[in-house]
Design a protein around this motif. Structure first.
Motif, mmCIF file in Angstrom:
data_model
loop_
_atom_site.group_PDB
_atom_site.id
_atom_site.type_symbol
_atom_site.label_atom_id
_atom_site.label_comp_id
_atom_site.label_asym_id
_atom_site.label_seq_id
_atom_site.Cartn_x
_atom_site.Cartn_y
_atom_site.Cartn_z
ATOM 1 N N GLY A 1 9.237 7.630 0.539
ATOM 2 C CA GLY A 1 8.426 8.694 1.096
ATOM 3 C C GLY A 1 7.416 9.258 0.121
ATOM 4 O O GLY A 1 7.233 8.757 -0.993
ATOM 5 N N PHE A 2 6.789 10.340 0.545
ATOM 6 C CA PHE A 2 5.746 10.990 -0.240
ATOM 7 C C PHE A 2 6.094 12.453 -0.513
ATOM 8 O O PHE A 2 5.824 12.961 -1.592
ATOM 9 N N TYR A 3 6.688 13.123 0.465
ATOM 10 C CA TYR A 3 7.093 14.522 0.306
ATOM 11 C C TYR A 3 8.580 14.586 -0.032
ATOM 12 O O TYR A 3 8.971 15.143 -1.052
ATOM 13 N N HIS A 4 9.405 14.002 0.817
ATOM 14 C CA HIS A 4 10.834 13.898 0.505
ATOM 15 C C HIS A 4 11.020 12.819 -0.555
ATOM 16 O O HIS A 4 10.580 11.689 -0.386
ATOM 17 N N ALA B 1 0.835 -1.211 0.000
ATOM 18 C CA ALA B 1 0.000 0.000 0.000
ATOM 19 C C ALA B 1 0.866 1.256 0.000
ATOM 20 O O ALA B 1 0.537 2.252 -0.666
ATOM 21 N N GLN B 2 1.978 1.219 0.725
ATOM 22 C CA GLN B 2 2.891 2.372 0.770
ATOM 23 C C GLN B 2 3.484 2.650 -0.606
ATOM 24 O O GLN B 2 3.477 3.796 -1.075
ATOM 25 N N TYR B 3 3.993 1.612 -1.267
ATOM 26 C CA TYR B 3 4.610 1.806 -2.582
ATOM 27 C C TYR B 3 3.578 2.282 -3.600
ATOM 28 O O TYR B 3 3.837 3.193 -4.384
ATOM 29 N N THR B 4 2.389 1.671 -3.569
ATOM 30 C CA THR B 4 1.341 2.052 -4.521
ATOM 31 C C THR B 4 0.966 3.520 -4.351
ATOM 32 O O THR B 4 0.878 4.281 -5.327
ATOM 33 N N ALA B 5 0.755 3.942 -3.102
ATOM 34 C CA ALA B 5 0.341 5.324 -2.852
ATOM 35 C C ALA B 5 1.451 6.311 -3.208
ATOM 36 O O ALA B 5 1.169 7.440 -3.644
ATOM 37 N N SER B 6 2.705 5.917 -3.051
ATOM 38 C CA SER B 6 3.817 6.843 -3.289
ATOM 39 C C SER B 6 3.960 7.219 -4.760
ATOM 40 O O SER B 6 4.647 8.191 -5.084
#
Length: 578
Positions: A467-470, A331-336
């Motif tokens: 990450g998402f921002y960095h 889920a983390q990789y998909t959302a990123s």
């Protein structure tokens, strides 16, 4: 795993068609009888344990293992079923049997009987409950699974026994048609949710939740709160204990294991000894040696070790086999890779950071005039970031707000320390290298905070480097840097102010070389002590209204971030105290 409580809110009987289990192949794991018990008790609990690989000990689970210590030691033999006029009695402990046809596996505490007639006996830690059937349904279902597996192996198994250790009572459980049907429904239900890949909703205001060891992972009240429940979340009652990090920074120090303790040596002299149960993580700085037995024991217990350069730069961390929750990382990789989601998350993180910076300024201002204009300018930065269209624009607003904040940071330092002669005359933020004591402490505090976030995220199951921002970059823990943004003012900057204003760090605790300023060994020790006290400081959560330490709060926020990525929350709730 759970306290024996009435099962009034167990899952309704399955209405879906059963999923017949095919003959086992390499890609289909056997379903443990204990997981069928957990499903009947709480489908969400079974999903967390079986599908996502979550686990956390509690007093009940530790006591349960102690009660099982005798039956967990194999003893006796379980002969092949056979009819005989005078069959030999059977008394076999710690027997593991499985069935590929049923797709089930069970570890049986005790199997009694004779010939081809056998009875499984399951040990329970508590007292016999006074309920109509003599036992709660999840325990009866688990015992029925054991009976089904024994029957698959050719034995005649018509009933089982639950032995309650606290009251020393045996409760017979008849494997009648009703119980078999309930057991089949539980097996099919667990397979259905596992195959569906969607975590079941949490129980609502259930008495089962407070004593469940996974309540701090499941977060039933918190998830229901964001879904519109009018009930105030109950405090997280599962105690994480008093375990604290161990820091070792002396040149050529050695960490070794002796029994249940870690011994720390400098040369041939033992300078410290700590119990392993009191250690939450180990942080080593510079040339520190950890023996192989100590390293193995720390990894076995999933106690992380973070490795730093002598100056404090995080070089990496070591932890056992890592977390098993593949779903969370997926889920983390998909959302990123979703630009819109990344921007929305980044806006929330930066907004929370600016709000918390305003809070720190308002609470700690020691300047000659009130900071009304500065606070209003920061509020204007928050309004402007809502209109930002991309991450690059957001970086510009964050930089502008940081410039305002650090431009007035010196007015948070007490007058007697805020002068050039004393050494804490902060003017502007600089780094790589820091050129004054305040900047040196800020950089070191951020290093300690990012290390804490890396360890926390790894323990929860995230990849700290996506990450998402960095943006991802070799060696940069981008997700840790993302989620620490709102906590920079609340933890790191606050620690620096406390160390200065309380006189815990003095100008003599710094060394200067080639234009760079760094803390001395003694200065680092005192500063680390200040940081850890801040992490243990309790605050009232502005949404849930219960008190929680910053140490526990970081894990709570990481768990909530996971619930957001799994689709259980509409937005990630940033922490912004009033």
């Amino acid at each position: 795993m759970h306290q024996d409580l009435p099962s009034q809110d167990h899952p309704p009987e399955q209405t879906e068609l059963p999923l017949p289990f095919p003959e086992l192949n390499r890609d289909l794991p056997l379903l443990p009888a204990r997981m069928v018990n957990e499903y009947q008790y709480c489908p969400r609990l079974a999903y967390l344990e079986w599908v996502q690989g979550e686990w956390e000990d509690s007093r009940d689970t530790v006591e349960g293992r102690y009660i099982h210590r005798r039956v967990d030691k194999p003893g006796g033999k379980l002969p092949a079923p056979r009819e005989a006029e005078e069959p030999e009695p059977i008394h076999a402990r710690s027997i593991t049997l499985s069935s590929n046809r049923l797709g089930l596996i069970a570890k049986m505490d005790l199997v009694e009987g004779a010939g081809d007639h056998v009875t499984p006996v399951d040990y329970k830690r508590g007292k016999r409950p006074h309920v109509p059937r003599g036992a709660y349904e999840p325990e009866r279902v688990q015992l029925c699974v054991q009976g089904m597996i024994l029957s698959e192996h050719g034995y005649r198994c018509e009933q089982g026994v639950l032995y309650y250790a606290a009251s020393r009572e045996r409760v017979p459980v008849l494997f009648d048609e009703e119980l078999r049907r309930t057991t089949h429904n539980a097996i099919d239900g667990l397979r259905l949710i596992a195959a569906g890949g969607q975590i079941p909703p949490p129980l609502a205001d259930s008495p089962k939740c407070p004593r469940c060891s996974l309540v701090g992972i499941c977060l039933p009240d918190e998830v229901n709160f964001f879904r519109g429940s009018e009930l105030t979340p109950r405090p997280l009652t599962v105690d994480r204990g008093t375990a604290l990090p161990v820091y070792v920074q002396t040149h050529h120090a050695k960490i070794s294991k002796r029994g249940e303790r870690l011994d720390i040596y400098i040369g041939d002299d033992k300078v410290q000894s700590v119990r392993l149960i009191d250690v939450s993580q180990v942080a080593v700085f510079g040339n520190v040696y950890i023996t192989t037995p100590a390293l193995h024991e720390l990894m076995r217990r999933n106690i992380p070790i973070s490795w730093h350069s002598f100056g404090g730069w995080l070089m990496g961390h070591t932890i056992g086999t890592g977390h098993k929750n593949v779903e969370l990382r997926t889920a983390q990789y998909t959302a990123s890779f979703d630009p819109a989601l990344c921007l929305r998350l980044a806006k929330g993180l930066v907004e929370a950071k600016i709000r918390n910076a305003r809070t720190l300024l308002r609470r700690n201002w020691k300047g000659p005039d009130a900071p009304d204009a500065l606070l209003e300018d920061l509020r204007g930065d928050i309004r402007r970031l809502q209109r930002v269209k991309d991450l690059q624009g957001l970086l510009g607003i964050e930089g502008s707000a940081a410039s305002r904040y650090f431009g007035s940071f010196r007015y948070l330092i007490r007058d007697q320390y805020r002068n050039e002669a004393f050494g804490f005359d902060f003017r502007t933020r600089n780094r790589r290298p820091p050129t004054d004591p305040v900047n040196a402490m800020l950089s070191y505090a951020y290093t300690l905070l990012v290390r804490t976030w890396v360890v926390t995220l790894s323990a929860v199951g995230f990849d700290p480097y996506r990450g998402f921002y960095h943006q991802p970059r070799y060696g940069r823990p981008a997700l840790a840097l993302d989620l620490m943004e709102p906590f920079r003012p609340l933890i790191a900057d606050s620690v620096v102010l406390q160390a200065i204003n309380n006189g815990e760090v003095r100008p003599t605790d710094f060394v200067q070389a080639a234009g760079s300023v760094n803390l001395t060994n003694d200065g680092r020790k005192r500063f680390i002590g200040t940081f850890e006290r801040r992490m243990s400081h309790e605050v009232t959560h502005p949404l849930f209204q219960y008190r929680v330490s910053y140490r526990r709060l970081l894990e709570l926020q990481a768990r909530l971030f996971g619930r957001f990525l799994h689709g259980e929350l509409d937005a990630y709730p940033n922490f912004t105290p009033r």
